[in-house]
Design a protein around this motif. Structure first.
Motif: not given
Length: 199
Positions: A128, A30, A26-27, A21, A33, A131-132
Motif C-alpha cells: 500500500r 487510484g 490519488m483519484d 491513497a 488499487v 503504491l501511494c
C-alpha cells in the motif's frame, strides 16, 4: 467465526488503503488499487509460501465484495491520518492472528509460524505505501508495526500450544497487537535507529 474475523481484518486494510491513497492525492480508481493491494497481499504471499492453490481470494466473492464496498464507503467518508493508523491497526491485529492460525494448520515449524504470521500482517501495508509513494514504507521508519505483529503471533502460538480455547487465544493475541500498535501511535513510540544502536 474465523472467516468473519478475517473479513473484518480485510475490511480494515481496504479502508486503510483508501485513506493512504487520499493522503497521496490519488483519484477514486487510484484509491481502489491500494485498497485491494493492502487487503489481499499478505494472505496471497502466505498462501504462495504454503503452496496453497487456488489463492484464497480468487474464489471468495464475499471477500472481494467486502473490499470493494468498504473502499467505496471510505471514499465517501474520508478522515485524517490518525484514523488511518487506528483502522490499519485493526487490520494488522486480525490478519496477523489469522496468518498464524493458517501456518499452524499447515503444520510448519514454530519459527515459520511466526514468520508467516508477520508476513501476512505487514505485506499489505508495505505494498500500500509503495503504491501511494511512501518510500521507504512506514514499516521501515522505526515504527512499532512488525514487532507488534510478532508479539501477537508469539502470543497466539503459545496460547494455542497450551490448549487455550480458540476464541480466547484469538482475542488475547489480536488485542495485544492492537494495544501495542495504538500505544506506539498515541504515545509516539518508535524503535531505535540502527545508527543509534551502534553508538
Amino acid at each position: 467465526m474465523l472467516h468473519a474475523l478475517y473479513l473484518l481484518g480485510i475490511a480494515a486494510f481496504a479502508a486503510s488503503g483508501v485513506l493512504a491513497a487520499h493522503r497521496a492525492g490519488m483519484d477514486p480508481f487510484g484509491g481502489l488499487v491500494p485498497a485491494f493491494a493492502a487487503a489481499i497481499s499478505g494472505g496471497t504471499l502466505r498462501d504462495l509460501v504454503l503452496g496453497r492453490h487456488p489463492l484464497y481470494w480468487t474464489h471468495d466473492r464475499l471477500l472481494l465484495t467486502v473490499i470493494a464496498s468498504v473502499a467505496v464507503a471510505t471514499m465517501l467518508h474520508l478522515r485524517r491520518r490518525r484514523t488511518l493508523m487506528v483502522v490499519d491497526a485493526v487490520g494488522l491485529a486480525v490478519v496477523t492472528v489469522i496468518g498464524a492460525r493458517a501456518a499452524i494448520d499447515a503444520h510448519v515449524t514454530s519459527v515459520a509460524v511466526l514468520i508467516l504470521a508477520v508476513l501476512t500482517g505487514v505485506t499489505g501495508e508495505v505494498v500500500r505505501d509503495v503504491l501511494c509513494g511512501e518510500f521507504p514504507p512506514l514499516l521501515l521508519h522505526e515504527e512499532v508495526y512488525a514487532t507488534a505483529a510478532l508479539a501477537g503471533a508469539a502470543a497466539y502460538l503459545a496460547l494455542h500450544t497450551a490448549g487455550v480455547p480458540d476464541t480466547a487465544d484469538i482475542a488475547v493475541s489480536a488485542g495485544l497487537v492492537f494495544a501495542l500498535r495504538m500505544a506506539a501511535v498515541f504515545r509516539d513510540l518508535h524503535l531505535p535507529r540502527l545508527r543509534h544502536l551502534a553508538d
